[in-house]
Scaffold this motif. Structure first.
Motif, PDB file in Angstrom:
ATOM      1  N   LEU A 130     -55.449  41.814   4.539  1.00  0.00           N
ATOM      2  CA  LEU A 130     -54.348  41.121   3.875  1.00  0.00           C
ATOM      3  C   LEU A 130     -54.315  41.446   2.380  1.00  0.00           C
ATOM      4  O   LEU A 130     -53.231  41.598   1.799  1.00  0.00           O
ATOM      5  CB  LEU A 130     -54.477  39.616   4.091  1.00  0.00           C
ATOM      6  N   SER A 131     -55.473  41.581   1.776  1.00  0.00           N
ATOM      7  CA  SER A 131     -55.534  41.901   0.345  1.00  0.00           C
ATOM      8  C   SER A 131     -54.994  43.305   0.083  1.00  0.00           C
ATOM      9  O   SER A 131     -54.211  43.526  -0.855  1.00  0.00           O
ATOM     10  CB  SER A 131     -56.973  41.789  -0.162  1.00  0.00           C
ATOM     11  N   VAL A 132     -55.412  44.260   0.912  1.00  0.00           N
ATOM     12  CA  VAL A 132     -54.934  45.632   0.741  1.00  0.00           C
ATOM     13  C   VAL A 132     -53.431  45.708   0.989  1.00  0.00           C
ATOM     14  O   VAL A 132     -52.693  46.369   0.246  1.00  0.00           O
ATOM     15  CB  VAL A 132     -55.686  46.585   1.694  1.00  0.00           C
ATOM     16  N   THR A 133     -52.929  45.018   2.007  1.00  0.00           N
ATOM     17  CA  THR A 133     -51.493  45.018   2.306  1.00  0.00           C
ATOM     18  C   THR A 133     -50.693  44.435   1.156  1.00  0.00           C
ATOM     19  O   THR A 133     -49.637  44.970   0.765  1.00  0.00           O
ATOM     20  CB  THR A 133     -51.223  44.226   3.588  1.00  0.00           C
ATOM     21  N   ALA A 134     -51.177  43.339   0.579  1.00  0.00           N
ATOM     22  CA  ALA A 134     -50.485  42.729  -0.562  1.00  0.00           C
ATOM     23  C   ALA A 134     -50.474  43.671  -1.760  1.00  0.00           C
ATOM     24  O   ALA A 134     -49.461  43.797  -2.460  1.00  0.00           O
ATOM     25  CB  ALA A 134     -51.153  41.408  -0.928  1.00  0.00           C
TER      26      ALA A 134
END
Length: 315
Positions: A130-134
């Protein structure tokens, strides 16, 4: 493999011929006469006619096209209307800025995107993913020219770690030139890294659901081992496509970044040539960039065949 390469070379040649016709036609139909532009609005008709003859603009468009193409095949790109210097020399001088900048930015984006995409795919649905996607969504959304100005404000004006713009030339030393290209390369690389990360993650997730990956896991490989031994190689085809397109974009489409950092690259050369109606420069530089794009696609096709031998028998 040899037959595959020959087919791709034929396709490359046809693409170049069509591209040269389109470029010449589009530039030639653009409004404005180079001779009139160079001499100004108060120039006499006979003076304009004499300059047109000197520049070869009084010839038919077909003869000018053949002369232009024949010159390029022999390495002669003609003479700049405005600066009266060989176009090949102008391109060579600017290429030593644009090409290292594109390679620098592509290297940065690749080194960022590969680990980030693999990390996100290996932790699908978790906090890391989720962090990388954001972060990639933010990277895609931020305009690179705004990001470039923020880099100048922070690292050039406030911290004074880098210069705000300009290029000292490679004669001043490799590290001096590399330092001058660092902020522009970062401004170009991060948005491209965001795109490449998303493609890498998506491609790996598709591969992880394939039957051969489940078979590898059933034979005793851990998920990490299966990903590195079998998943990564098979996920590279769409990633190679994006890398090829990104290099072409970074080489041909860095005009805004070059303007922000006052870099004497091909982008600024095209911009100046268009404003000055220097048709021979516009045609030659654009044709060179088209050649670079087509060659990159050709190399990507060869990389496809190396990664997936099945493609050699399908085309």
């Amino acid at each position: 493999m040899l037959g595959y390469i020959v087919k791709r070379l034929v396709s490359l040649a046809i693409s170049l011929i069509v591209a040269s016709m389109v470029i010449f036609a589009v530039v030639e139909i653009a409004p404005g006469d180079p001779a009139s532009f160079m001499l100004g609005i108060n120039a006499q008709p006979d003076t304009i006619a004499a300059l047109r003859t000197e520049l070869g603009l009084d010839q038919s468009k077909f003869d000018r096209y053949l002369s232009w193409v024949g010159g390029m095949l022999s390495g002669d790109f003609g003479m700049s209307y405005t600066y009266r210097t060989p176009v090949s020399q102008m391109i060579a001088d600017r290429m030593w800025v644009s090409l290292p900048l594109a390679l620098y930015a592509l290297t940065l984006s690749t080194f960022i995107a590969f680990p980030a995409g693999i990390f996100a795919a290996a932790r699908r649905g978790g906090p890391g993913d989720l962090s990388v996607t954001a972060a990639t969504q933010l990277g895609v959304a931020i305009p690179n020219f705004w990001f470039a100005m923020m880099l100048v404000l922070i690292f050039a004006i406030n911290l004074r770690w880098f210069s705000a713009g300009g290029f000292p030339g490679w004669d001043e030393g490799f590290w001096g030139g590399l330092k001058a290209l660092t902020l522009p390369a970062i401004a170009l690389a991060l948005p491209q890294a965001a795109i490449l990360t998303r493609v890498m993650r998506s491609s790996l997730l598709d591969i992880l659901g394939e039957d051969f990956m489940r078979t590898a896991r059933a034979k005793g490989l851990s998920s990490r081992q299966a990903l590195w031994r079998h998943g990564l190689r098979n996920a590279l085809i769409p990633v190679l496509t994006i890398i090829g397109l990104q290099f072409a974009f970074l080489l041909a489409g860095a005009i805004i970044i070059e303007q922000v950092f006052f870099l004497p690259g091909l982008g600024r050369l095209i911009f100046q040539a268009i404003t000055q109606r220097d048709l021979i420069v516009v045609e030659s530089v654009v044709m060179l960039l088209v050649f670079a794009v087509i060659m990159v696609n050709f190399l990507v096709d060869l990389a496809y065949a190396a990664v997936d031998p099945r493609l050699r028998t399908r085309t």
